[in-house]
Design a protein around this motif. Structure first.
Motif, short mmCIF file in Angstrom:
data_model
loop_
_atom_site.label_atom_id
_atom_site.label_comp_id
_atom_site.label_asym_id
_atom_site.label_seq_id
_atom_site.Cartn_x
_atom_site.Cartn_y
_atom_site.Cartn_z
N GLY A 114 29.21 20.22 -19.46
CA GLY A 114 29.69 18.85 -19.54
C GLY A 114 30.98 18.59 -18.79
N ALA A 115 31.46 19.61 -18.09
CA ALA A 115 32.74 19.47 -17.39
C ALA A 115 32.55 18.79 -16.04
CB ALA A 115 33.37 20.84 -17.19
N ASP A 116 33.63 18.21 -15.54
CA ASP A 116 33.58 17.58 -14.22
C ASP A 116 33.40 18.64 -13.14
OD1 ASP A 116 33.99 15.15 -15.42
OD2 ASP A 116 36.18 15.16 -15.09
N GLY A 117 32.94 18.20 -11.99
CA GLY A 117 32.80 19.10 -10.85
C GLY A 117 31.45 19.78 -10.81
N LEU A 118 31.30 20.70 -9.86
CA LEU A 118 30.03 21.37 -9.59
C LEU A 118 29.89 22.64 -10.42
CD1 LEU A 118 27.44 21.75 -7.86
CD2 LEU A 118 28.89 22.97 -6.20
N HIS A 119 28.72 22.79 -11.05
CA HIS A 119 28.38 24.01 -11.79
C HIS A 119 26.90 24.29 -11.58
CE1 HIS A 119 32.28 23.60 -13.75
NE2 HIS A 119 31.98 22.33 -13.94
N PHE A 120 26.47 25.51 -11.91
CA PHE A 120 25.08 25.89 -11.68
C PHE A 120 24.45 26.45 -12.95
CE2 PHE A 120 27.04 26.23 -7.48
CZ PHE A 120 26.14 25.53 -6.70
N ALA A 121 23.17 26.12 -13.16
CA ALA A 121 22.36 26.81 -14.16
C ALA A 121 21.81 28.07 -13.50
CB ALA A 121 21.22 25.91 -14.62
N LEU A 122 21.89 29.21 -14.18
CA LEU A 122 21.53 30.50 -13.61
C LEU A 122 20.59 31.25 -14.54
CD1 LEU A 122 25.13 31.57 -12.49
CD2 LEU A 122 23.36 30.52 -11.06
N ASP A 123 19.82 32.20 -13.97
CA ASP A 123 18.83 32.94 -14.73
C ASP A 123 18.89 34.43 -14.40
OD1 ASP A 123 16.61 30.64 -15.64
OD2 ASP A 123 17.62 30.20 -13.74
N ARG A 124 18.43 35.25 -15.36
CA ARG A 124 18.19 36.66 -15.12
C ARG A 124 16.81 36.99 -15.69
NH1 ARG A 124 21.17 40.87 -13.54
NH2 ARG A 124 23.06 39.59 -13.62
N PHE A 125 16.06 37.82 -14.95
CA PHE A 125 14.66 38.05 -15.30
C PHE A 125 14.31 39.51 -15.09
CE2 PHE A 125 10.25 38.32 -13.68
CZ PHE A 125 9.57 37.83 -14.78
N ALA A 126 13.54 40.10 -16.02
CA ALA A 126 13.05 41.47 -15.88
C ALA A 126 11.67 41.55 -16.52
CB ALA A 126 14.00 42.46 -16.54
N MET A 127 10.79 42.41 -15.97
CA MET A 127 9.45 42.53 -16.54
C MET A 127 8.83 43.89 -16.23
SD MET A 127 6.95 40.27 -14.01
CE MET A 127 5.58 40.39 -15.15
N ASN A 128 7.88 44.28 -17.07
CA ASN A 128 6.99 45.40 -16.80
C ASN A 128 5.85 44.86 -15.96
OD1 ASN A 128 5.23 47.58 -16.81
ND2 ASN A 128 4.57 47.22 -18.93
N VAL A 129 5.86 45.13 -14.67
CA VAL A 129 4.90 44.51 -13.75
C VAL A 129 3.46 44.82 -14.13
CG1 VAL A 129 4.08 44.48 -11.36
CG2 VAL A 129 6.53 44.40 -11.84
N HIS A 130 3.19 46.06 -14.56
CA HIS A 130 1.81 46.49 -14.76
C HIS A 130 1.36 46.42 -16.23
CE1 HIS A 130 1.51 47.79 -10.60
NE2 HIS A 130 2.66 48.42 -10.73
N GLY A 131 1.81 45.40 -16.94
CA GLY A 131 1.39 45.24 -18.32
C GLY A 131 0.02 44.60 -18.45
N ASP A 132 -0.35 44.27 -19.69
CA ASP A 132 -1.68 43.73 -19.99
C ASP A 132 -1.68 42.24 -20.29
OD1 ASP A 132 -3.33 46.09 -19.77
OD2 ASP A 132 -2.39 46.82 -21.61
N ALA A 133 -0.63 41.53 -19.87
CA ALA A 133 -0.57 40.09 -20.15
C ALA A 133 -0.26 39.27 -18.91
CB ALA A 133 0.45 39.81 -21.24
#
Length: 305
Positions: free
Chosen positions: A81-100
């Protein structure tokens, strides 16, 4: 299927994959020529796009004990809610070879008798010949003619029950029923209804029980010179049809034939779109992440009708 019968089939498909004049480390992608890519693009009629990927799962379940992890890392407390420029950011990790989650298996994913595809020794994961089979091989993407064969539609059932096999006869019968023929360089997608069953009955331990292809059906892929195989399950049936080999389809497709696999796709939307359009072939665009040396990648294939 007996162990000796499997070994005989394995050796036959392996020899056939190596015998072509244009063989080499691209595996079955050698069948996907620029001319076939151009022809697939020219076949677009409606301009409608359909995703073939399921939403990534972030909650644990019977088929997903190690779910992907996603968290917002920004904005920092008080910044939103502050003035000026800010960014929404993400971090992601996964088991690529899973069953879902929907993913692609690279040619360095399956080790059998101490070797990867094309006889590459599997000992050193950092060796240049091993890395040459990684997901880097498809860093420019895979684009070609996709063909969907809908086995539950053929059988008149909502899904193929876990433990049941899709045979080569099922594939040829589905072709005839749908008025389509799988050909050289095609990206073959086989629907068993795994996602619909999961949606309607809930998740189950797919590692122990799932529908898939019978190992003998891989001869169909070799005869038709299929470039890529994808399914809405793991492509392998569980329990395995071959004692002592838990994933015979993975062994035959990836390690013997050099066929990239896509596991746990979401084919329900595509099946409906194809049925309404009255055509079961389409342009298919597969864009794996560029993960140097990786054995696979999460993937969101797109069909363009």
């Amino acid at each position: 299927m007996g162990a000796q019968d499997f070994r005989t089939l394995y050796e036959r498909l392996r020899r056939a994959a190596r015998s072509g004049p244009d063989g080499g480390r691209r595996g079955a992608l050698r069948h996907l020529t620029p001319a076939r890519v151009a022809a697939a693009a020219a076949g677009v009629r409606l301009g409608r796009t359909v995703s073939l990927a399921a939403p990534i799962e972030t909650r644990p379940g019977p088929d997903n004990p190690e779910p992907a992890k996603h968290r917002m890392t920004g904005p920092a407390p008080g910044e939103a809610g502050a003035d000026g420029l800010h960014f929404a950011l993400d971090r992601f990790a996964m088991n690529v070879h899973g069953d879902a989650d929907s993913h692609l298996d690279a040619l360095n994913h399956v080790l059998y008798d101490g070797e990867l595809y094309d006889g590459v020794p599997a000992g050193d994961a950092t060796a240049p010949e091993v890395r040459s089979l990684s997901v880097d091989l498809v860093g420019e993407g895979i684009v070609g003619r996709g063909v969907l064969l809908d086995v539950p539609r053929l059988r008149g059932v909502p899904w193929v029950e876990p433990g049941d096999h899709v045979t080569a006869d099922d594939l040829t019968a589905a072709e005839a029923a749908q008025g389509v023929r799988v050909g050289p360089g095609d990206l073959l997608l086989v629907r068993v209804g795994h996602r619909r069953r999961r949606r309607e009955l809930g998740a189950w331990d797919a590692a122990r029980s799932r529908a898939g292809l019978h190992p003998r059906a891989l001869a169909f892929l070799a005869e038709r010179e299929v470039a890529v195989l994808g399914g809405d399950g793991n492509n392998d049936t569980a329990p395995s049809a071959v004692a002592g080999v838990a994933f015979p389809v993975h062994v035959l497709a990836v390690q013997a034939m050099g066929v990239h696999l896509m596991d746990y796709l979401q084919l329900e939307d595509l099946a409906g779109a194809c049925a309404r359009a009255g055509r079961w072939s389409f342009l298919c665009v597969v864009a794996p992440l560029r993960l140097p040396g990786a054995t696979g990648s999460p993937v969101n294939p797109i069909a363009v009708l």
